[in-house]
Write a protein that holds these residues in place. Structure first.
Motif, PDB file in Angstrom:
ATOM      1  N   GLN A   1       0.830  -1.203   0.000  1.00 18.56           N
ATOM      2  CA  GLN A   1       0.000   0.000   0.000  1.00 18.56           C
ATOM      3  C   GLN A   1       0.859   1.245   0.000  1.00 18.56           C
ATOM      4  O   GLN A   1       2.068   1.189   0.256  1.00 18.56           O
ATOM      5  CB  GLN A   1      -0.944  -0.003   1.197  1.00 18.56           C
ATOM      6  N   LEU A   2       0.214   2.367  -0.277  1.00 15.68           N
ATOM      7  CA  LEU A   2       0.928   3.632  -0.462  1.00 15.68           C
ATOM      8  C   LEU A   2       0.081   4.772   0.092  1.00 15.68           C
ATOM      9  O   LEU A   2      -1.151   4.730   0.028  1.00 15.68           O
ATOM     10  CB  LEU A   2       1.206   3.814  -1.954  1.00 15.68           C
ATOM     11  N   VAL A   3       0.741   5.773   0.640  1.00 15.67           N
ATOM     12  CA  VAL A   3       0.060   6.953   1.163  1.00 15.67           C
ATOM     13  C   VAL A   3       0.821   8.198   0.728  1.00 15.67           C
ATOM     14  O   VAL A   3       2.050   8.236   0.807  1.00 15.67           O
ATOM     15  CB  VAL A   3      -0.017   6.917   2.709  1.00 15.67           C
ATOM     16  N   PHE A   4       0.110   9.208   0.244  1.00 21.53           N
ATOM     17  CA  PHE A   4       0.693  10.529   0.019  1.00 21.53           C
ATOM     18  C   PHE A   4       0.199  11.472   1.107  1.00 21.53           C
ATOM     19  O   PHE A   4      -0.974  11.421   1.503  1.00 21.53           O
ATOM     20  CB  PHE A   4       0.283  11.105  -1.342  1.00 21.53           C
ATOM     21  N   SER A   5       1.087  12.333   1.585  1.00 21.81           N
ATOM     22  CA  SER A   5       0.717  13.340   2.576  1.00 21.81           C
ATOM     23  C   SER A   5       1.246  14.700   2.150  1.00 21.81           C
ATOM     24  O   SER A   5       2.258  14.794   1.446  1.00 21.81           O
ATOM     25  CB  SER A   5       1.296  12.997   3.952  1.00 21.81           C
ATOM     26  N   GLU A   6       0.552  15.742   2.590  1.00 22.20           N
ATOM     27  CA  GLU A   6       1.055  17.103   2.434  1.00 22.20           C
ATOM     28  C   GLU A   6       1.568  17.570   3.787  1.00 22.20           C
ATOM     29  O   GLU A   6       0.846  17.533   4.781  1.00 22.20           O
ATOM     30  CB  GLU A   6      -0.042  18.045   1.949  1.00 22.20           C
TER      31      GLU A   6
END
Length: 476
Positions: free
Chosen positions: A18-23
């Motif tokens: 799985q993968l997560v993008f954050s700002e």
């Protein structure tokens, strides 16, 4: 004006990828005359990928190209270009870290983010990361309590104990939902060798093609779950426990606990999944989650769901805290710089004042990979206020005594201190170390377990070193 950074976290686990993008919103702090400190002032998740089954070429090999395609497709769906990613981290966890080609998979991920922390996590580090992601560390820090996190995935259950926000203990069991894979009808498709001792203790000899009925599957899961109670001495221990430990036991198994979180894919089934088919995921994860709910360990947690379960170990990219370590730094050879992505091992105040050598000997093993090799580690201490010459010498002796095994294979010793004694301790360490081992000793640096540090080349005629502390973002 605050800056906005895009970070990515990628978790390649036994069962899922799985993968997560954050700002990350970063701003500069510090008053007049103070060294500016850039820190994350806010963060938010901008994209969560689908949860994919980790593709395998065989029971002992990951399909590296298929993993890369999954990641690239998630980038496309998220609308994020590689050059827009400022930081990131990738971690291979559980049984996947033991696959024959785990290192080549990590190499295949390089270039997908700006500044990867590319490392195969051993079970101890993996457990610490999951405890941060689940919220166990934060709860322990806020309440000044002891909170246990058990991250139960497909292949292993990684345990981390947090006391007042600091990691005090770790362990790992070969207990996971995907150690036995089955079809929807209960036909056994694969049995991991890791679960053989448990099956033998139950008088079972499962092989591919056997039919595992519901009663048998529940019996296996109940025995797996009972090992958690044995680990913490909530019930009498059996010889099987030692056979199911992946590396080492808890140092203090009888510690009084104030809270317990269960994270990981099995954690999803612990706090939910009542309406799922027992073999919904082609393994025993659903049944194992139900079995955990009957343990004494789970009862201590009171059924409180952690902030994250299946995504707890996904590492958000590092938040960058840029500062200068100066005034009393010490280093024996500037050729070692720059140093990048050095994981930090922070000792507790009680360990510094007590059995420091023993704590170092035990905790440095957290950073040993499955092949028995040490990573380069930065050892962090609070330090001594206004130390005398004798106090500095004693601290140097205790550090070296605790790290003799580590120093036998490491060419550099990195020490970080909150208090101003870096130069004095650096000299004391250098005078005691064998020829060829370099020393980097910095002060005025405040870090935590789970952080990473970059140290740049010396500036201002060697009087200061630029330091980047990357605090991994978990609690999103």
């Amino acid at each position: 004006m605050p800056d906005r950074l895009t970070s990515v976290g990628i978790d390649i686990g036994t069962t899922t990828t799985q993968l997560v993008f954050s700002e990350l919103i970063i701003d500069e702090g510090g008053g007049f005359g103070a060294v500016p400190r850039v820190a994350v002032v806010d963060k938010r998740v901008t994209y969560r990928s689908g949860i994919h089954f980790t593709p395998l070429l065989s029971p002992v090999a990951i399909d590296a190209e298929a993993v890369r395609r999954i990641v690239e497709e998630e980038y496309r769906i998220a609308g994020v270009a590689r050059e827009e990613v400022h930081a990131g981290a990738v971690i291979i966890t559980g049984e996947t870290a033991r696959k024959e080609n785990a290192r080549s998979v990590l190499r295949s991920m390089e270039g997908l983010a700006g500044d990867f922390v590319v490392a195969t996590a051993g079970s101890d580090l993996e457990g610490i990361l999951a405890g941060k992601g689940s919220g166990a560390e934060a709860l322990s820090r806020r309440s000044g309590s002891v909170v246990v996190n058990v991250d139960m995935g497909g292949g292993t259950s990684n345990v981390a104990v947090f006391r007042e926000g600091e990691v005090s203990d770790t362990s790992c069991l070969n207990v996971g939902g995907r150690l036995i894979r089955v079809s929807s009808g209960g036909v056994v498709q694969r049995v991991s060798p890791s679960v053989f001792p448990l099956l033998s203790s139950l008088g079972l000899n499962l092989v591919e093609g056997d039919v595992l009925d519901l009663e048998g599957a529940e019996m296996i899961c109940a025995r797996m779950a009972a090992l958690l109670d044995e680990l913490f001495e909530l019930v009498p221990r059996t010889p099987l426990l030692m056979d199911m430990l992946t590396s080492h036991d808890l140092r203090d198994p009888g510690i009084p606990m104030d809270g317990v979180f269960i994270s990981g894919g099995v954690g999803d089934c612990v706090y939910g999944g009542d309406n799922l088919d027992p073999f919904a995921y082609g393994d025993l994860g659903v049944l194992l989650g139900r079995a955990v709910r009957s343990t004494r360990l789970f009862a201590i947690g009171g059924g409180v769901r952690p902030e994250e379960t299946i995504r707890a170990t996904v590492i958000g990219a590092g938040s960058h805290s840029v500062e200068l370590s100066g005034s009393t730094i010490g280093f024996s050879d500037q050729a070692v710089f720059p140093m990048r992505n050095i994981p930090i091992l922070k000792l507790t105040p009680a360990e510094e004042e007590g059995c420091l050598s023993q704590a170092l000997r035990e905790k440095v093993l957290w950073f040993m990979d499955y092949e028995g090799a040490h990573q380069t580690v930065a050892f962090a201490f609070r330090g001594i206020p206004n130390p005398s010459f004798e106090q500095v010498q004693v601290m140097a002796e205790r550090i070296i005594d605790g790290l003799r095994g580590y120093l036998a294979s490491s060419p550099v010793l990195v020490v970080l201190l909150e208090r101003d004694m870096g130069k004095a301790l650096g000299y004391a360490l250098s005078s005691r170390l064998p020829e060829g081992i370099k020393v980097v000793s910095l002060d005025g640096v405040k870090v935590g377990n789970g952080d990473y540090i970059d140290i740049g080349r010396p500036l201002a005629r060697g009087r200061v070193l630029p330091v980047v502390i990357k605090t991994l973002v978990f609690g999103y």
